[in-house]
Design a protein around this motif. Structure first.
Motif, PDB file in Angstrom:
ATOM      1  N   ASN A  71      37.530  44.388  28.724  1.00  0.00           N
ATOM      2  CA  ASN A  71      37.812  42.915  28.424  1.00  0.00           C
ATOM      3  C   ASN A  71      37.505  42.177  29.657  1.00  0.00           C
ATOM      4  O   ASN A  71      38.310  42.393  30.663  1.00  0.00           O
ATOM      5  CB  ASN A  71      39.111  42.676  27.878  1.00  0.00           C
ATOM      6  N   ASP A  72      36.697  40.871  29.739  1.00  0.00           N
ATOM      7  CA  ASP A  72      36.587  40.118  30.951  1.00  0.00           C
ATOM      8  C   ASP A  72      37.091  38.706  30.504  1.00  0.00           C
ATOM      9  O   ASP A  72      36.938  38.240  29.369  1.00  0.00           O
ATOM     10  CB  ASP A  72      35.084  39.937  31.252  1.00  0.00           C
ATOM     11  N   GLY A  73      37.437  38.145  31.727  1.00  0.00           N
ATOM     12  CA  GLY A  73      38.143  36.802  31.537  1.00  0.00           C
ATOM     13  C   GLY A  73      37.942  35.953  32.703  1.00  0.00           C
ATOM     14  O   GLY A  73      37.935  36.573  33.990  1.00  0.00           O
ATOM     15  N   SER A  74      37.887  34.944  32.618  1.00  0.00           N
ATOM     16  CA  SER A  74      37.934  33.822  33.701  1.00  0.00           C
ATOM     17  C   SER A  74      38.514  32.646  33.406  1.00  0.00           C
ATOM     18  O   SER A  74      38.843  32.077  32.476  1.00  0.00           O
ATOM     19  CB  SER A  74      36.273  33.752  33.981  1.00  0.00           C
ATOM     20  N   ALA A  75      38.667  31.938  34.818  1.00  0.00           N
ATOM     21  CA  ALA A  75      39.527  30.604  34.670  1.00  0.00           C
ATOM     22  C   ALA A  75      39.102  29.843  36.029  1.00  0.00           C
ATOM     23  O   ALA A  75      38.745  30.440  37.043  1.00  0.00           O
ATOM     24  CB  ALA A  75      41.020  30.877  34.706  1.00  0.00           C
ATOM     25  N   ASN A  76      38.827  28.526  35.862  1.00  0.00           N
ATOM     26  CA  ASN A  76      38.303  27.699  37.167  1.00  0.00           C
ATOM     27  C   ASN A  76      39.777  27.006  37.816  1.00  0.00           C
ATOM     28  O   ASN A  76      40.518  26.535  37.052  1.00  0.00           O
ATOM     29  CB  ASN A  76      37.046  26.489  36.365  1.00  0.00           C
ATOM     30  N   PHE A  77      39.389  26.912  38.970  1.00  0.00           N
ATOM     31  CA  PHE A  77      40.398  26.018  39.617  1.00  0.00           C
ATOM     32  C   PHE A  77      39.540  24.958  40.381  1.00  0.00           C
ATOM     33  O   PHE A  77      38.798  25.234  41.251  1.00  0.00           O
ATOM     34  CB  PHE A  77      41.297  26.889  40.474  1.00  0.00           C
ATOM     35  N   LYS A  78      39.842  23.690  40.251  1.00  0.00           N
ATOM     36  CA  LYS A  78      39.579  22.587  40.891  1.00  0.00           C
ATOM     37  C   LYS A  78      40.411  21.661  41.685  1.00  0.00           C
ATOM     38  O   LYS A  78      41.358  21.185  41.038  1.00  0.00           O
ATOM     39  CB  LYS A  78      38.632  21.553  40.182  1.00  0.00           C
ATOM     40  N   PRO A  79      40.401  21.867  43.099  1.00  0.00           N
ATOM     41  CA  PRO A  79      41.560  21.197  43.770  1.00  0.00           C
ATOM     42  C   PRO A  79      41.638  19.764  43.727  1.00  0.00           C
ATOM     43  O   PRO A  79      40.477  19.321  43.313  1.00  0.00           O
ATOM     44  CB  PRO A  79      41.426  21.722  45.230  1.00  0.00           C
TER      45      PRO A  79
END
Length: 156
Positions: A71-79
């Motif tokens: 299972n793959d997952g991802s999340a973005n972070f923008k400072p």
């Protein structure tokens, strides 16, 4: 229940992050739901050109029937944009006395500066209010907001 590192699981650093493996009885039969939380930090000199980091994770396991799964997952972070711009400017208007208070935050990334200046042109139908400019030291908080410190009385 909270799992114990070294007893229930181990963390191994990899070239792209880290790997967590269950140990002991959990290695052969982990049947509960688990949540992994961790913190990262970033270097304000290394913000990606699009301004966003994408953090990815992959889970692999074998079920009770011996079938493999992934299972793959991802999340973005923008400072906050202030990190990218290394500052900000905002204004507030007082309708009673018809004044605008401008706030300029500079060196948001807290780098050592040499021969630095701050200039702000007054445009349009505005006049500078004599002796109204004040310079403060500030602290950038861990959530990206800032807190004013002492007023700087001398540029020395």
């Amino acid at each position: 229940q909270t799992l114990v590192q070294g007893t229930d699981y181990q963390i191994t650093e990899t070239s792209t992050g880290f790997k967590i493996e269950f140990l002991g009885a959990l290695k052969t039969s982990a049947k509960d739901y688990y949540t992994l939380t961790y913190k990262t930090s970033f270097d304000t000199n290394e913000v990606p050109s699009n301004g966003t980091w994408t953090n990815t994770a992959k889970a692999t396991w074998t079920d009770v029937n011996g079938d493999s799964h992934e299972n793959d997952g991802s999340a973005n972070f923008k400072p906050k944009v202030e990190f990218d711009n290394d500052g900000s400017k905002s204004g507030s208007y007082n309708a009673t006395n018809k004044t605008i208070t401008w706030t300029v935050v500079a060196n948001y990334n807290q780098r050592t500066l040499t021969d630095a200046t701050i200039s702000d042109q007054i445009v349009g139908d505005q006049d500078y209010v004599s002796d109204s400019a004040k310079l403060y030291e500030a602290t950038i908080n861990s959530n990206g907001t800032y807190t004013l410190g002492a007023q700087v009385s001398s540029p020395d």
